[in-house]
Write a protein that holds these residues in place. Structure first.
Motif, mmCIF file in Angstrom:
data_model
loop_
_atom_site.group_PDB
_atom_site.id
_atom_site.type_symbol
_atom_site.label_atom_id
_atom_site.label_comp_id
_atom_site.label_asym_id
_atom_site.label_seq_id
_atom_site.Cartn_x
_atom_site.Cartn_y
_atom_site.Cartn_z
ATOM 1 N N LEU A 61 -2.187 -4.931 -5.222
ATOM 2 C CA LEU A 61 -3.396 -4.301 -5.756
ATOM 3 C C LEU A 61 -4.456 -5.331 -6.149
ATOM 4 O O LEU A 61 -5.508 -4.969 -6.692
ATOM 5 N N SER A 64 -7.949 -6.077 -7.955
ATOM 6 C CA SER A 64 -8.188 -5.104 -9.039
ATOM 7 C C SER A 64 -7.168 -5.261 -10.162
ATOM 8 O O SER A 64 -7.521 -5.264 -11.340
ATOM 9 N N ILE A 65 -5.887 -5.351 -9.778
ATOM 10 C CA ILE A 65 -4.818 -5.562 -10.759
ATOM 11 C C ILE A 65 -3.984 -6.737 -10.276
ATOM 12 O O ILE A 65 -3.502 -6.742 -9.138
ATOM 13 N N MET A 132 -1.662 4.561 -6.708
ATOM 14 C CA MET A 132 -2.427 3.371 -6.321
ATOM 15 C C MET A 132 -1.954 2.840 -4.964
ATOM 16 O O MET A 132 -0.835 3.094 -4.534
ATOM 17 N N LEU A 211 -4.903 7.481 -15.466
ATOM 18 C CA LEU A 211 -5.177 6.042 -15.584
ATOM 19 C C LEU A 211 -4.634 5.524 -16.901
ATOM 20 O O LEU A 211 -4.991 6.026 -17.980
ATOM 21 N N TYR A 218 -3.934 -4.120 -18.548
ATOM 22 C CA TYR A 218 -5.083 -4.897 -18.064
ATOM 23 C C TYR A 218 -5.365 -6.188 -18.814
ATOM 24 O O TYR A 218 -6.197 -6.986 -18.411
ATOM 25 N N TYR A 229 -11.899 -3.255 -16.131
ATOM 26 C CA TYR A 229 -10.628 -2.826 -15.521
ATOM 27 C C TYR A 229 -10.783 -1.454 -14.869
ATOM 28 O O TYR A 229 -10.376 -1.238 -13.717
ATOM 29 N N ILE A 230 -11.394 -0.542 -15.577
ATOM 30 C CA ILE A 230 -11.567 0.812 -15.032
ATOM 31 C C ILE A 230 -12.443 0.770 -13.780
ATOM 32 O O ILE A 230 -12.130 1.410 -12.767
ATOM 33 N N TRP A 233 -10.453 -0.520 -10.960
ATOM 34 C CA TRP A 233 -9.318 0.355 -10.623
ATOM 35 C C TRP A 233 -9.678 1.382 -9.552
ATOM 36 O O TRP A 233 -8.836 1.745 -8.721
ATOM 37 N N TRP A 234 -10.920 1.831 -9.529
ATOM 38 C CA TRP A 234 -11.297 2.830 -8.522
ATOM 39 C C TRP A 234 -10.986 2.350 -7.105
ATOM 40 O O TRP A 234 -10.683 3.151 -6.223
ATOM 41 N N VAL A 237 -7.286 3.327 -6.131
ATOM 42 C CA VAL A 237 -6.765 4.703 -6.204
ATOM 43 C C VAL A 237 -6.307 5.136 -4.809
ATOM 44 O O VAL A 237 -7.013 4.941 -3.823
#
Ligand code: MN
Length: 249
Positions: A61, A64-65, A132, A211, A218, A229-230, A233-234, A237
């Protein structure tokens, strides 16, 4: 505003003679209770209470993560929820071979705080991992996109409202896109590891997308910057999975 595809599903669900005769229209939560649906395999009744394999590598990921966050989150935090859930089930006579986690959550007021925290924690994380996928590998489309546009006016407005729910959750918790009992999509948040299936939750319905906004999700990469982070995160998804989930109910 009526969603034609939702109406079609309603018709299929209640279109039998008995349903028509009685004029029945089940709420979303009644449907989950009655049809033995489980999010693990939509439409089937198996509900593992144990932690399932992560469907991708820890680094899948990124950016993003980050991989370390994923590894700690999965192997420490989420693993602990599953372990503690098993203990709570043993202590409170929940047969994990035959019970459904959804049924436990929908009746969570009858169980301990340990069951609430860890049953919710387990369900929420199992859903989160499956929600995710590699960055920008799926696209929001089809029935779910149409429903989101009908309920929130636009995809951008939906994302803004959802992000605000995550940013506005004080302390630890989750932001949710929920199918409410009237089958409308709503956005909200829950504290700690509560989730919208729980009978004690103010936000009620079928959790379509969730979420994790706990700092453990995060902090290594984003520190105090939850909004960043949010926003990132998109990109990860898994809209294919979320669409299947939306269409399964
Ligand atoms: Mn978490």
């Amino acid at each position: 505003m009526e969603n034609q595809s939702t109406s079609r599903r309603d018709f299929i669900k209640t279109g039998g003679k008995a349903g028509l005769a009685a004029g029945l229209s089940l709420t979303v939560l009644q449907t989950i209770a009655k049809e033995n649906k489980s999010f693990f395999k939509p439409g089937k009744s198996d509900t593992p209470f144990s932690q399932q394999p992560l469907p991708y590598a820890y680094g899948a990921l990124e950016p993003s993560i980050d991989a370390m966050t994923m590894e700690i989150h999965y192997t420490k935090h989420a693993a602990a929820y599953a372990k503690n859930l098993a203990e709570a089930c043993a202590a409170e006579n929940v047969n994990t071979q035959s019970a459904r986690l959804e049924d436990v959550l929908m009746n969570i007021s009858k169980y301990s705080g340990k069951m609430r925290n860890n049953g919710g924690g387990h369900y929420n994380h199992e859903l989160f991992w499956k929600s995710m996928a590699a960055p920008n590998s799926t696209v929001l489309q089809g029935e779910l996109k149409t429903a989101i546009e009908q309920n929130f006016n636009s995809v951008d407005a939906f994302k803004t409202q959802f992000a605000d729910a995550g940013k506005g959750r004080f302390g630890s918790g989750w932001a949710w896109l929920v199918m409410a009992n009237d089958k409308k999509l709503v956005i909200g948040s829950t504290p700690n590891q509560d989730n919208p299936l729980m009978d004690i939750s103010d936000l009620k319905g079928f959790p379509v997308l969730g979420l994790d906004v706990w700092e453990h999700a995060y902090y290594l990469k984003y520190q105090n910057k939850r909004p960043d982070y949010i926003a990132a995160w998109w990109n990860v998804v898994n809209w294919d999975f979320i669409s299947q989930r939306f269409e399964s109910i």
